[in-house]
Motif scaffolding. Structure first.
Motif, PDB file in Angstrom:
ATOM      1  N   LYS A  11      -2.359 -33.018 -25.268  1.00  0.00           N
ATOM      2  CA  LYS A  11      -2.329 -33.757 -26.542  1.00  0.00           C
ATOM      3  C   LYS A  11      -0.926 -34.181 -26.991  1.00  0.00           C
ATOM      4  O   LYS A  11      -0.779 -34.927 -27.950  1.00  0.00           O
ATOM      5  CB  LYS A  11      -2.924 -32.908 -27.670  1.00  0.00           C
ATOM      6  CG  LYS A  11      -4.184 -32.134 -27.301  1.00  0.00           C
ATOM      7  CD  LYS A  11      -4.922 -31.612 -28.531  1.00  0.00           C
ATOM      8  CE  LYS A  11      -4.248 -30.369 -29.085  1.00  0.00           C
ATOM      9  NZ  LYS A  11      -5.085 -29.738 -30.135  1.00  0.00           N
ATOM     10  N   GLN A  16       0.495 -33.281 -31.753  1.00  0.00           N
ATOM     11  CA  GLN A  16      -0.857 -32.778 -31.971  1.00  0.00           C
ATOM     12  C   GLN A  16      -0.930 -31.256 -31.821  1.00  0.00           C
ATOM     13  O   GLN A  16      -1.807 -30.614 -32.390  1.00  0.00           O
ATOM     14  CB  GLN A  16      -1.822 -33.440 -30.975  1.00  0.00           C
ATOM     15  CG  GLN A  16      -2.061 -34.916 -31.230  1.00  0.00           C
ATOM     16  CD  GLN A  16      -2.881 -35.157 -32.499  1.00  0.00           C
ATOM     17  OE1 GLN A  16      -3.836 -34.436 -32.766  1.00  0.00           O
ATOM     18  NE2 GLN A  16      -2.491 -36.140 -33.289  1.00  0.00           N
ATOM     19  N   ARG A  26       1.226 -30.001 -35.297  1.00  0.00           N
ATOM     20  CA  ARG A  26       1.251 -30.710 -36.581  1.00  0.00           C
ATOM     21  C   ARG A  26       0.848 -29.832 -37.759  1.00  0.00           C
ATOM     22  O   ARG A  26       1.469 -29.856 -38.813  1.00  0.00           O
ATOM     23  CB  ARG A  26       0.437 -32.000 -36.485  1.00  0.00           C
ATOM     24  CG  ARG A  26      -1.028 -31.854 -36.728  1.00  0.00           C
ATOM     25  CD  ARG A  26      -1.848 -32.897 -36.010  1.00  0.00           C
ATOM     26  NE  ARG A  26      -2.996 -32.184 -35.507  1.00  0.00           N
ATOM     27  CZ  ARG A  26      -4.241 -32.356 -35.969  1.00  0.00           C
ATOM     28  NH1 ARG A  26      -4.485 -33.258 -36.875  1.00  0.00           N
ATOM     29  NH2 ARG A  26      -5.225 -31.640 -35.503  1.00  0.00           N
ATOM     30  N   ASP A  44      -4.728 -26.532 -33.508  1.00  0.00           N
ATOM     31  CA  ASP A  44      -3.634 -27.219 -32.802  1.00  0.00           C
ATOM     32  C   ASP A  44      -3.508 -26.790 -31.345  1.00  0.00           C
ATOM     33  O   ASP A  44      -3.313 -27.611 -30.463  1.00  0.00           O
ATOM     34  CB  ASP A  44      -2.302 -26.911 -33.506  1.00  0.00           C
ATOM     35  CG  ASP A  44      -2.053 -27.862 -34.657  1.00  0.00           C
ATOM     36  OD1 ASP A  44      -2.869 -28.770 -34.850  1.00  0.00           O
ATOM     37  OD2 ASP A  44      -1.036 -27.685 -35.357  1.00  0.00           O
ATOM     38  N   ASN A  88      -9.682 -29.162 -28.043  1.00  0.00           N
ATOM     39  CA  ASN A  88     -10.084 -29.427 -29.432  1.00  0.00           C
ATOM     40  C   ASN A  88     -11.418 -28.783 -29.834  1.00  0.00           C
ATOM     41  O   ASN A  88     -12.292 -29.436 -30.389  1.00  0.00           O
ATOM     42  CB  ASN A  88     -10.163 -30.932 -29.690  1.00  0.00           C
ATOM     43  CG  ASN A  88      -8.792 -31.571 -29.611  1.00  0.00           C
ATOM     44  OD1 ASN A  88      -7.803 -30.979 -30.041  1.00  0.00           O
ATOM     45  ND2 ASN A  88      -8.727 -32.754 -29.036  1.00  0.00           N
TER      46      ASN A  88
END
Lengths: 255, 297
Positions: free
Chosen positions: B22, B26, B29, B276, B281
């Motif tokens: 990512k 990502q 963040r 994160d 995900n």
């Protein structure tokens, strides 16, 4: 299947044992921690006498349970008099106080520190700063006070915001010279707010007049005690109706 | 979920997969956002004494927004209440506002998004992982509830607010604004305790404030959920970065047992590190009712 049941039982047994061990550990640590906390708390209840609470502060025991240690009083103090106690200061951690010799209370008329307090640890019913009783000034050393030595320093008297009420100069004979007066700074507890301006202004290296917590500074008469002259005034006449007649005890030869 | 897997998981660099999949932004963040919120909160409190701009006045124990809206820490408020102080209404309103806020966003969001101790223990945890320092002692994560009980019981018995004498959370926040003095040693001690004695020791095992906020947020609607738990590749990175790893397992691995994907444990701090760090995900913020939807036939 049976193996799995056995496993579960083992697991349950282990869990029960673990639960008991954890509980025992928890209880033991709880005991230790409470002893530590309570003894530290008890110590924190008696603070150094030079640390003075802001105006309107509740009695120390109640103050400590009420104060949130948020510092709003400190931030609203326009003279940076107040500060919050740090970990090793001789005052309960995080609570507001001031040291009169460093920065005394300027006795603001609008009492912003009391207005800022969200918890009521500083009592909102204090609306006249002259009614504050942060402590009581005491002329603690009569051996070094310049006025007691016969000089005219008068600084503590002159700086007092309630001059002639909280501090007066009491005239006494000066036995050293025989022909002069001593102007003794005399504090009156019914007017002294404990702001500490006298202590801050004292010209000596170590102040001869100091603000002390009131319970340290004041004596207190027994509740049963009556002062004859006050009772007489209240009653309008002497409480002893007839003056006792005492027999004369002079030697017969001189009668 | 064996310990072998755990070891294998921590052997590789945590987050490497996520960065590869990512990118850095990502992967970090929410962590950066969290640090930003922490710094901003502290900054707003500091703006008054430093620059004379009074947006936020006081400290985390009690404060005022724009000298109008009162805020009070419900835990500190409760201690004074139990100690026998019938406080001003200001304090009650302030405590209610804060309590309702954390009831909505998750009680322990306080821990990961606001508490000033969090960066200290996070740094300690990061350093510990980097240096490969394991746990030396084992303490139950229930200890904090014992200490919470203690900090609420002792005021009733002794009439003293004892926890606030030592509470490092208020001590650090107050200290940064009003002067820390010897308090730094105390904070240093917590850092070293977490580093050498017990990783996640303070925040995850001892702090009664965290325990209190976990109860405030027991039924919070905002939760982290493992929506795509089927995609989990068992890399264990989420367990490694999570401050309360025990909360993940039921949601992530509970599908066969019929457990929903929402992390319902009140000790989840909603920090979002798992969101994160996951290269596939699996996690996202969501609502606790998602579990009900899932379980409907």
């Amino acid at each position: 299947m049976s193996e799995r049941e056995a496993n579960n039982r083992n697991k349950d047994g282990r869990n029960r044992r673990q639960f008991l061990t954890d509980s025992a550990r928890g209880l033991c640590s709880m005991g230790l921690i409470s002893v530590g906390l309570v003894s530290y708390g008890r110590q924190a209840q008696s603070h150094a006498p030079e640390a003075i609470r802001p105006p309107g502060a509740l009695p120390e025991h109640e103050f400590l349970s009420a104060c949130l240690r948020c510092g709003l009083c400190v931030e609203d103090c326009p003279y940076d008099t107040l500060k919050l106690a740090q970990l090793t200061d001789p005052v309960a951690n995080g609570t507001p106080y001031f040291v009169a010799r460093d920065v005394p209370c300027e006795m603001c008329e609008d009492i912003p520190c009391v207005g800022a307090c969200p918890s009521g640890a500083l009592d909102k019913s204090l609306d006249n700063i002259d009614d504050a009783r942060m402590g009581l000034a005491v002329l603690i050393d009569r051996e070094t006070c310049l006025n007691v030595l016969g000089l005219r320093c008068d600084v503590c008297y002159r700086v007092c915001p309630l001059i002639e009420d909280a501090i007066t100069l009491k005239l006494e004979r000066n036995p050293r010279t025989g022909s002069h007066a001593l102007f003794i700074p005399t504090v009156h507890s019914d007017h002294c707010t404990g702001c500490g301006k006298c202590e801050a202004a004292c010209v000596l290296d170590e102040a001869a007049i100091k603000v002390l917590p009131i319970d340290l500074a004041k004596g207190s008469l027994g509740k049963h005690y009556r002062l004859g002259w006050e009772e007489k005034e209240k009653a309008g006449h002497s409480l002893m109706p007839d003056l006792i007649k005492l027999p004369t005890r002079l030697p017969e030869s001189s009668q | 979920m064996s310990s072998q897997k755990l070891k294998a998981g921590s052997a590789h660099l945590i987050g490497r997969d996520a960065i590869a999949a990512k990118g850095y932004w990502q992967t970090y963040r929410l962590l950066l956002l969290r640090r930003l919120v922490q710094i901003t909160t502290l900054g707003l409190f500091l703006l008054g004494p430093v620059a004379g701009v009074w947006l936020l006045k006081g400290n985390l124990s009690s404060s005022q927004i724009l000298e109008a809206v009162p805020l009070s820490d419900p835990f500190v408020y409760l201690q004074t209440l139990i100690a026998g102080h019938r406080g001003e209404t200001t304090m009650l309103i302030g405590a209610a506002i804060v309590a309702v806020f954390y009831l909505l966003v998750g009680g322990r969001s306080y821990c990961s998004w606001v508490c000033p101790i969090n960066p200290v223990t996070d740094l300690s945890g990061w350093l510990g992982r980097r240096l490969g320092i394991g746990r030396k002692v084992s303490i139950s994560r229930w200890l904090r509830y014992w200490i919470l009980a203690l900090s609420l019981l002792l005021p009733a018995i002794t009439g003293m607010v004892v926890w606030e004498l030592v509470n490092p959370v208020s001590l650090l926040h107050r200290g940064i604004i009003f002067g820390m003095g010897m308090g730094w040693y105390f904070i240093g001690a917590i850092f070293l305790f977490d580093l050498f004695v017990l990783p996640k020791g303070w925040c995850g095992h001892i702090c009664p404030m965290g325990a209190f906020y976990s109860l405030v947020g027991k039924f919070s609607p905002l939760r982290v959920k493992a929506s795509k738990r089927d995609a989990c590749n068992d890399c264990m990175d989420c367990f490694a970065v999570c401050p309360e790893p025990q909360v993940i397992k039921p949601a992530l691995k509970g599908k066969e047992k019929g457990v929903g994907p929402v992390i319902l444990s009140p000790n989840c701090t909603n920090c979002g590190r798992c969101i994160d760090i996951c290269s596939v995900n699996v996690f996202e913020y969501g609502s606790r009712v998602a579990n009900l939807m899932e379980n409907q036939p």
